[in-house]
Scaffold this motif. Structure first.
Motif, short mmCIF file in Angstrom:
data_model
loop_
_atom_site.label_atom_id
_atom_site.label_comp_id
_atom_site.label_asym_id
_atom_site.label_seq_id
_atom_site.Cartn_x
_atom_site.Cartn_y
_atom_site.Cartn_z
N SER A 171 0.82 -1.22 0.00
CA SER A 171 0.00 0.00 0.00
C SER A 171 0.85 1.27 0.00
N ALA A 172 2.08 1.18 0.53
CA ALA A 172 2.94 2.38 0.58
C ALA A 172 3.30 2.88 -0.82
N TYR A 173 3.21 1.98 -1.80
CA TYR A 173 3.51 2.41 -3.17
C TYR A 173 2.42 3.32 -3.74
N LEU A 174 1.32 3.44 -3.03
CA LEU A 174 0.29 4.42 -3.41
C LEU A 174 0.40 5.67 -2.53
N GLY A 175 1.29 5.66 -1.57
CA GLY A 175 1.43 6.77 -0.63
C GLY A 175 2.83 7.36 -0.66
N PRO A 176 3.59 7.15 0.42
CA PRO A 176 4.90 7.80 0.52
C PRO A 176 5.89 7.34 -0.54
N VAL A 177 5.70 6.15 -1.10
CA VAL A 177 6.62 5.66 -2.13
C VAL A 177 5.91 5.62 -3.49
N GLY A 178 4.96 6.52 -3.63
CA GLY A 178 4.20 6.61 -4.87
C GLY A 178 3.98 8.06 -5.24
N VAL A 195 9.53 25.84 6.97
CA VAL A 195 8.65 25.38 5.90
C VAL A 195 7.27 25.09 6.50
N VAL A 196 6.23 25.63 5.87
CA VAL A 196 4.85 25.38 6.31
C VAL A 196 4.15 24.55 5.26
N VAL A 197 3.43 23.54 5.71
CA VAL A 197 2.67 22.72 4.77
C VAL A 197 1.25 22.54 5.30
N SER A 198 0.30 22.73 4.40
CA SER A 198 -1.11 22.53 4.76
C SER A 198 -1.50 21.09 4.49
N ALA A 199 -2.62 20.67 5.06
CA ALA A 199 -3.02 19.26 5.02
C ALA A 199 -1.85 18.40 5.47
N ALA A 200 -1.29 18.77 6.62
CA ALA A 200 0.00 18.23 7.04
C ALA A 200 -0.04 16.78 7.45
N SER A 201 -1.20 16.26 7.81
CA SER A 201 -1.26 14.85 8.18
C SER A 201 -1.60 13.98 6.98
N VAL A 252 4.72 13.80 4.14
CA VAL A 252 6.06 13.57 3.57
C VAL A 252 6.82 14.89 3.44
N VAL A 253 6.12 15.95 3.06
CA VAL A 253 6.77 17.26 2.92
C VAL A 253 7.47 17.65 4.21
N LYS A 289 12.32 5.69 8.68
CA LYS A 289 12.64 7.10 8.92
C LYS A 289 11.57 8.01 8.34
N LEU A 290 10.66 7.42 7.60
CA LEU A 290 9.56 8.20 7.01
C LEU A 290 8.28 7.51 7.44
#
Lengths: 332, 332
Positions: B121-128, B150-156, B162-163, B297-298
């Motif tokens: 499933s990670a290949y559709l998320g952090p590794v996708g 650095v500010v990121v919205s929709a942070a979760s 990942v940002v 680590k991610l």
């Protein structure tokens, strides 16, 4: 008998629109010239939209103009007295002496210029800060390819007029936005833009659409507001926007951008800039612009007010678009 | 006896907010596999905000999703039958089969993946796609220096999480904006951001100000609206803004930017982007992201809906921020 230097100070900060009350004309005796100093009789004072920003103390890219000091501004004039080996009487120079008849300096920031082929006043316009501003935004941000369309607002002004002409020289289609039929005619007939949209007709978006049948690839923005919204709505994918001014909002009225999501959907690059942060490009840009003016390949127009005392009125008129081309004050 | 493939089609385009009525579940018989083809049983369907854009036919960076066709989307699954030498049953693959249980392909655009150290499933998320989106915007547009904010919205979310983690790895201060105390706690405690602002408290600007005492150097924008206005108001000179999404405006409500002149006064760079136009970065980014996930680590989190028939509800919930982390549908 000491000479008198007439000066215009910032007397107060505008609440809303700037007005003549914000300025004060004073007579100041000229102190004798110290060792290493040079004295300049200013012939021309440059009036520029950025000065409105300096009159406010809102957060911006430059510190506010201090109250009760001489208003900031570019000047072009002639050395009349010198205790500095680098300058002699008769030298033509440009500097930042501000709204006053005489400038005194240790020579730093003072540039000798040659007015043989380029008129002295042009060093405050197409061969000065406005010209380099146009050069930077067009070449370093928009970087138009031949056949692309570049739109510039305040197209008959000191910056906009150069933007469009440089875009044409680069092989792009140049479209201006300006206020009134006379300015638009000048932009097309004298400056050689492909089209110019009159924002005063009340039909800005439709007229811009008609003038940009292939969309817009580069936008050089000087004004903000409806013109910017309309330009954004016509941007092609991967367009570039050089943000140079928001003169429509200088009095503090809200000036929202209607559809910022277009910056995403069209994958636009938007870059705000101030040319004084890019001093590295000035020598090359000035050489190119001076050559074009000398060869009469770069046209420009000036509105010249006479006498320092008329500078505030000329400045306020410029903010309302009453000038036509570069606004100057002739001081001599 | 032919197998049945359950599929969800786009039945109609939303007028305003998207709703379950816009989707239609159909049963379609699976045709026998032709020569060169490969058949995949999809295990996971990825739900992503960009899909809302495709449901509309407004001008955007991608063609609209056609009506009465299978909804577009990334999928991860297992080869169950193959007439293609490059694939064999049991191979784990990611592709763009969309909202359906089975995908049939000639192998183009289908990538074999190794789920030994990285869950499928990670290949559709952090590794996708979401991970590479984060990687591109952070590294190629924001390019944070150590010590910058650095500010990121929709942070979760799938991208935002990942940002911020990549920003931390680059030595920057990472500040998130998210909806609700639970998401904010996760962003700080699990993902390791320095701070997270809860936009639901009604005190967004003041909270963001407190969380960014040195201003903001980089903004990764996923949402638009008040959060973007607040971030813009805190940007430092020469800040960079990666425009990735305007999810707050996907239903067509006006979402103006209040003070666009800040892009000029702070000399900001704003770059809209879509990661599919930057395929050159994918291999390197995926390798880096895969390594980070394998080494733990991610971090990432998933919200998993069960069964294709629940995909529309899960998708509509995600548009309202009801998911927590990457929204997936488990199909098997």
């Amino acid at each position: 008998m000491s000479q008198v230097n007439r000066q215009i100070l910032l007397a107060s900060r505008p609440q809303g629109a700037a007005s003549a009350d914000n300025f004060k004309l004073v007579d100041t005796p000229l102190a004798p010239l110290a060792d290493g100093q040079v004295r300049v009789r200013n012939h021309y004072l440059s009036l520029d939209p950025y000065m409105r920003g300096r009159m406010s103390d809102a957060k911006s890219y430059a510190a506010p103009q201090p109250l009760n000091e001489v208003m900031i501004g570019g000047t072009a004039g002639e050395v009349v007295e010198s205790n500095n080996a680098a300058f002699k009487p008769g030298d033509k120079v440009v500097g930042m002496f501000g709204w006053q008849e005489f400038g005194t300096s240790d020579g730093k920031g003072l540039q000798k210029v040659d007015d043989t082929h380029v008129p002295l006043s042009a060093y405050l316009g197409p061969v000065g800060m406005p010209g380099v501003t146009a050069w930077y935004g067009l070449n370093r941000i928009i970087a138009p390819k031949a056949g692309e369309t570049v739109v510039v607002s305040a197209a008959s002004g000191a910056v906009g007029s150069v933007v469009g002409q440089l875009a044409k020289l680069a092989g792009a289609r140049a479209v201006g936005i300006a206020g009134g039929a006379e300015k638009c005619r000048y932009v097309v007939e004298t400056l050689g833009f492909d089209a110019c949209v009159d924002y005063k007709t009340g039909n800005l978006y439709q007229d811009l659409k008609a003038a940009t049948p292939d969309g817009i690839d580069g936008c050089f923005e000087n004004v903000g507001g409806e013109g910017f919204d309309s330009t954004l709505a016509r941007m092609n994918a991967h367009g570039r926007i050089a943000l140079c001014g928001f003169i429509a909002g200088y009095d503090g009225e809200p000036l929202p951008l209607k559809h910022p999501a277009l910056m995403l959907t069209q994958r636009l690059l938007v870059q705000g800039f101030i040319v004084s942060e890019h001093m590295d490009v000035w020598p090359g840009a000035l050489k190119e612009l001076g050559g074009l003016v000398a060869q009469k390949k770069l046209h420009y127009r000036e509105t010249i007010a006479q006498g320092l005392e008329n500078a505030p009125e000329a400045f306020l008129g410029m903010l309302k678009g009453r000038n036509f081309g570069k606004q100057l004050v002739k001081l001599i």
